[in-house]
Structure formats: structure tokens, C-alpha cells
Design a protein around this motif. Structure first.
Motif, PDB file in Angstrom:
ATOM      1  N   MET A   1      58.765  19.812  26.039  1.00  0.00           N
ATOM      2  CA  MET A   1      58.097  18.840  26.864  1.00  0.00           C
ATOM      3  C   MET A   1      59.165  17.974  27.492  1.00  0.00           C
ATOM      4  O   MET A   1      60.084  17.518  26.839  1.00  0.00           O
ATOM      5  N   SER A   2      59.042  17.734  28.777  1.00  0.00           N
ATOM      6  CA  SER A   2      60.007  16.865  29.433  1.00  0.00           C
ATOM      7  C   SER A   2      59.728  15.419  29.048  1.00  0.00           C
ATOM      8  O   SER A   2      58.596  15.032  28.769  1.00  0.00           O
ATOM      9  N   ASP A   3      60.771  14.606  29.046  1.00  0.00           N
ATOM     10  CA  ASP A   3      60.600  13.201  28.705  1.00  0.00           C
ATOM     11  C   ASP A   3      59.664  12.499  29.675  1.00  0.00           C
ATOM     12  O   ASP A   3      58.928  11.603  29.292  1.00  0.00           O
ATOM     13  N   SER A   4      59.665  12.926  30.950  1.00  0.00           N
ATOM     14  CA  SER A   4      58.820  12.268  31.938  1.00  0.00           C
ATOM     15  C   SER A   4      57.343  12.531  31.701  1.00  0.00           C
ATOM     16  O   SER A   4      56.496  11.736  32.089  1.00  0.00           O
ATOM     17  N   ALA A   5      56.984  13.640  31.069  1.00  0.00           N
ATOM     18  CA  ALA A   5      55.579  13.972  30.822  1.00  0.00           C
ATOM     19  C   ALA A   5      55.081  13.462  29.474  1.00  0.00           C
ATOM     20  O   ALA A   5      53.882  13.410  29.244  1.00  0.00           O
ATOM     21  N   GLU A   6      55.967  13.086  28.595  1.00  0.00           N
ATOM     22  CA  GLU A   6      55.552  12.698  27.248  1.00  0.00           C
ATOM     23  C   GLU A   6      54.527  11.570  27.216  1.00  0.00           C
ATOM     24  O   GLU A   6      53.567  11.646  26.438  1.00  0.00           O
ATOM     25  N   PRO A   7      54.633  10.517  28.043  1.00  0.00           N
ATOM     26  CA  PRO A   7      53.602   9.464  27.991  1.00  0.00           C
ATOM     27  C   PRO A   7      52.192   9.971  28.299  1.00  0.00           C
ATOM     28  O   PRO A   7      51.227   9.481  27.736  1.00  0.00           O
ATOM     29  N   ILE A   8      52.082  10.962  29.160  1.00  0.00           N
ATOM     30  CA  ILE A   8      50.763  11.524  29.476  1.00  0.00           C
ATOM     31  C   ILE A   8      50.157  12.158  28.231  1.00  0.00           C
ATOM     32  O   ILE A   8      48.996  11.923  27.899  1.00  0.00           O
ATOM     33  N   VAL A  26      41.027  21.098  19.430  1.00  0.00           N
ATOM     34  CA  VAL A  26      41.337  22.283  20.226  1.00  0.00           C
ATOM     35  C   VAL A  26      41.879  21.841  21.570  1.00  0.00           C
ATOM     36  O   VAL A  26      41.311  20.953  22.211  1.00  0.00           O
ATOM     37  N   ASP A  27      42.973  22.463  21.988  1.00  0.00           N
ATOM     38  CA  ASP A  27      43.544  22.229  23.314  1.00  0.00           C
ATOM     39  C   ASP A  27      43.308  23.484  24.141  1.00  0.00           C
ATOM     40  O   ASP A  27      43.870  24.545  23.859  1.00  0.00           O
ATOM     41  N   LEU A  28      42.448  23.359  25.155  1.00  0.00           N
ATOM     42  CA  LEU A  28      42.128  24.487  26.033  1.00  0.00           C
ATOM     43  C   LEU A  28      43.178  24.583  27.117  1.00  0.00           C
ATOM     44  O   LEU A  28      43.364  23.646  27.893  1.00  0.00           O
ATOM     45  N   GLY A  29      43.870  25.704  27.179  1.00  0.00           N
ATOM     46  CA  GLY A  29      44.970  25.863  28.127  1.00  0.00           C
ATOM     47  C   GLY A  29      46.170  25.052  27.678  1.00  0.00           C
ATOM     48  O   GLY A  29      46.748  24.292  28.438  1.00  0.00           O
ATOM     49  N   CYS A  30      46.542  25.225  26.425  1.00  0.00           N
ATOM     50  CA  CYS A  30      47.548  24.358  25.784  1.00  0.00           C
ATOM     51  C   CYS A  30      48.971  24.558  26.294  1.00  0.00           C
ATOM     52  O   CYS A  30      49.833  23.715  26.042  1.00  0.00           O
ATOM     53  N   GLY A  31      49.242  25.651  26.983  1.00  0.00           N
ATOM     54  CA  GLY A  31      50.614  25.899  27.424  1.00  0.00           C
ATOM     55  C   GLY A  31      51.549  25.946  26.232  1.00  0.00           C
ATOM     56  O   GLY A  31      51.234  26.557  25.210  1.00  0.00           O
ATOM     57  N   ALA A  32      52.680  25.271  26.334  1.00  0.00           N
ATOM     58  CA  ALA A  32      53.667  25.257  25.258  1.00  0.00           C
ATOM     59  C   ALA A  32      53.340  24.244  24.159  1.00  0.00           C
ATOM     60  O   ALA A  32      54.095  24.099  23.208  1.00  0.00           O
ATOM     61  N   GLY A  33      52.239  23.515  24.290  1.00  0.00           N
ATOM     62  CA  GLY A  33      51.772  22.645  23.218  1.00  0.00           C
ATOM     63  C   GLY A  33      52.164  21.184  23.258  1.00  0.00           C
ATOM     64  O   GLY A  33      52.089  20.514  22.225  1.00  0.00           O
ATOM     65  N   PRO A  34      52.517  20.601  24.408  1.00  0.00           N
ATOM     66  CA  PRO A  34      52.925  19.194  24.381  1.00  0.00           C
ATOM     67  C   PRO A  34      51.818  18.234  23.955  1.00  0.00           C
ATOM     68  O   PRO A  34      52.081  17.261  23.245  1.00  0.00           O
ATOM     69  N   THR A  35      50.577  18.512  24.338  1.00  0.00           N
ATOM     70  CA  THR A  35      49.490  17.624  23.922  1.00  0.00           C
ATOM     71  C   THR A  35      49.206  17.792  22.436  1.00  0.00           C
ATOM     72  O   THR A  35      49.010  16.805  21.716  1.00  0.00           O
ATOM     73  N   LEU A  36      49.231  19.023  21.948  1.00  0.00           N
ATOM     74  CA  LEU A  36      49.035  19.238  20.512  1.00  0.00           C
ATOM     75  C   LEU A  36      50.134  18.573  19.698  1.00  0.00           C
ATOM     76  O   LEU A  36      49.879  18.032  18.625  1.00  0.00           O
ATOM     77  N   ARG A  37      51.343  18.598  20.202  1.00  0.00           N
ATOM     78  CA  ARG A  37      52.441  17.928  19.494  1.00  0.00           C
ATOM     79  C   ARG A  37      52.187  16.420  19.434  1.00  0.00           C
ATOM     80  O   ARG A  37      52.412  15.788  18.400  1.00  0.00           O
ATOM     81  N   ALA A  63      56.466  26.848  17.520  1.00  0.00           N
ATOM     82  CA  ALA A  63      57.719  26.112  17.326  1.00  0.00           C
ATOM     83  C   ALA A  63      57.480  24.602  17.429  1.00  0.00           C
ATOM     84  O   ALA A  63      58.017  23.822  16.641  1.00  0.00           O
ATOM     85  N   ALA A  64      56.663  24.188  18.396  1.00  0.00           N
ATOM     86  CA  ALA A  64      56.401  22.763  18.612  1.00  0.00           C
ATOM     87  C   ALA A  64      55.678  22.127  17.425  1.00  0.00           C
ATOM     88  O   ALA A  64      55.844  20.946  17.152  1.00  0.00           O
ATOM     89  N   LEU A  65      54.880  22.916  16.710  1.00  0.00           N
ATOM     90  CA  LEU A  65      54.079  22.383  15.605  1.00  0.00           C
ATOM     91  C   LEU A  65      54.615  22.782  14.232  1.00  0.00           C
ATOM     92  O   LEU A  65      53.917  22.640  13.232  1.00  0.00           O
ATOM     93  N   ALA A  66      55.849  23.233  14.185  1.00  0.00           N
ATOM     94  CA  ALA A  66      56.427  23.741  12.932  1.00  0.00           C
ATOM     95  C   ALA A  66      56.333  22.741  11.780  1.00  0.00           C
ATOM     96  O   ALA A  66      56.106  23.122  10.643  1.00  0.00           O
ATOM     97  N   GLY A  67      56.462  21.462  12.042  1.00  0.00           N
ATOM     98  CA  GLY A  67      56.425  20.470  10.969  1.00  0.00           C
ATOM     99  C   GLY A  67      55.062  19.843  10.741  1.00  0.00           C
ATOM    100  O   GLY A  67      54.933  18.931   9.921  1.00  0.00           O
ATOM    101  N   HIS A  68      54.040  20.313  11.431  1.00  0.00           N
ATOM    102  CA  HIS A  68      52.703  19.718  11.295  1.00  0.00           C
ATOM    103  C   HIS A  68      52.160  19.969   9.887  1.00  0.00           C
ATOM    104  O   HIS A  68      52.221  21.080   9.369  1.00  0.00           O
ATOM    105  N   LYS A  69      51.627  18.919   9.254  1.00  0.00           N
ATOM    106  CA  LYS A  69      51.149  19.010   7.871  1.00  0.00           C
ATOM    107  C   LYS A  69      49.756  19.631   7.753  1.00  0.00           C
ATOM    108  O   LYS A  69      49.421  20.202   6.724  1.00  0.00           O
ATOM    109  N   ALA A  73      46.611  26.863  14.441  1.00  0.00           N
ATOM    110  CA  ALA A  73      46.253  28.219  14.851  1.00  0.00           C
ATOM    111  C   ALA A  73      46.414  28.312  16.354  1.00  0.00           C
ATOM    112  O   ALA A  73      46.318  27.307  17.069  1.00  0.00           O
ATOM    113  N   THR A  74      46.669  29.513  16.822  1.00  0.00           N
ATOM    114  CA  THR A  74      46.708  29.762  18.251  1.00  0.00           C
ATOM    115  C   THR A  74      45.825  30.969  18.542  1.00  0.00           C
ATOM    116  O   THR A  74      45.703  31.878  17.728  1.00  0.00           O
TER     117      THR A  74
END
Length: 112
Positions: A1-8, A26-37, A63-69, A73-74
Motif C-alpha cells: 500500500m502506498s503511503d498516500s493511500a493509507e489514510p483512505i 469481507v472486502d469485495l474486490g480486495c486487491g492486494a489487501g490494503p483495506t483488510l490490513r 503476505a499483508a495479513l501474515a501477522g493477523h491474530k 481467508a481469500t
């Protein structure tokens, strides 16, 4: 995730409002997972599901959710088809920059 998009994505996570009580997000159309992260940071015990038609993007979600407790699922799915979640199995749905890309967004938004 780019730093500029993180606030969104952080704001989307705040608006979604999942609690840590094991809610399913559930994230519909999650892409690489920035919102899930971002949701993961807000609700580290929530169950997170990313749905996207790109298997490559879903590998990035892992990879983005590797540390999620909580559980993760994808699902590879085309959002032009019925959403592959059973009725009443999801507490929160998010979607960013996806619905407007569908040829008939009303189909996805309709109750199935």
C-alpha cells in the motif's frame, strides 16, 4: 500500500467499525489487501475474508495479513457472479474502488 493511500484505508476500517469479538469482515474486490490490513490493525481478532478475481492479488493479501491474530481467508471470485458467502455469515462488508468497475453494479448490490 502506498503511503498516500493509507489514510483512505484507515478511514474505511474506522467506518466499517468491526469489533474484536470475532466479527467477520469481507472486502469485495480486495486487491492486494490494503483495506483488510487497516481493518486488521483496528480489530486484530476479526475474521477477515478477501474476495478478488485475481489470484496474484490474493497472494499479496496473504503476505499483508501474515501477522493477523484472527482467521483469514481469500476467495477467487468474479463479483459479477453471486458472492460466495452464505447468507448471514458476514458482519461487515467493505469495498473500495470496485463497484464502479463492474458492468452492472446493481447485480452485486441486489439481495441474492
Amino acid at each position: 500500500m502506498s503511503d498516500s493511500a493509507e489514510p483512505i484505508h484507515k478511514r474505511l476500517a474506522e467506518l466499517a467499525g468491526p469489533a474484536d469479538s470475532g466479527q467477520v469482515v469481507v472486502d469485495l474486490g480486495c486487491g492486494a489487501g490494503p483495506t483488510l490490513r487497516a481493518v486488521s490493525r483496528k480489530a486484530p481478532l476479526a475474521s477477515l475474508i478477501g474476495i478478488d478475481r485475481s489470484a496474484d492479488s490474493l497472494r499479496q493479501v496473504h503476505a499483508a495479513l501474515a501477522g493477523h491474530k484472527g482467521s483469514t481467508a481469500t476467495i477467487v471470485a468474479d463479483l459479477r457472479d453471486p458472492i460466495p458467502c452464505s447468507d448471514e455469515s458476514v458482519d461487515v462488508v467493505v469495498s473500495y474502488n470496485t463497484i464502479e468497475c463492474l458492468p452492472n453494479p446493481q447485480e452485486m448490490l441486489a439481495e441474492r
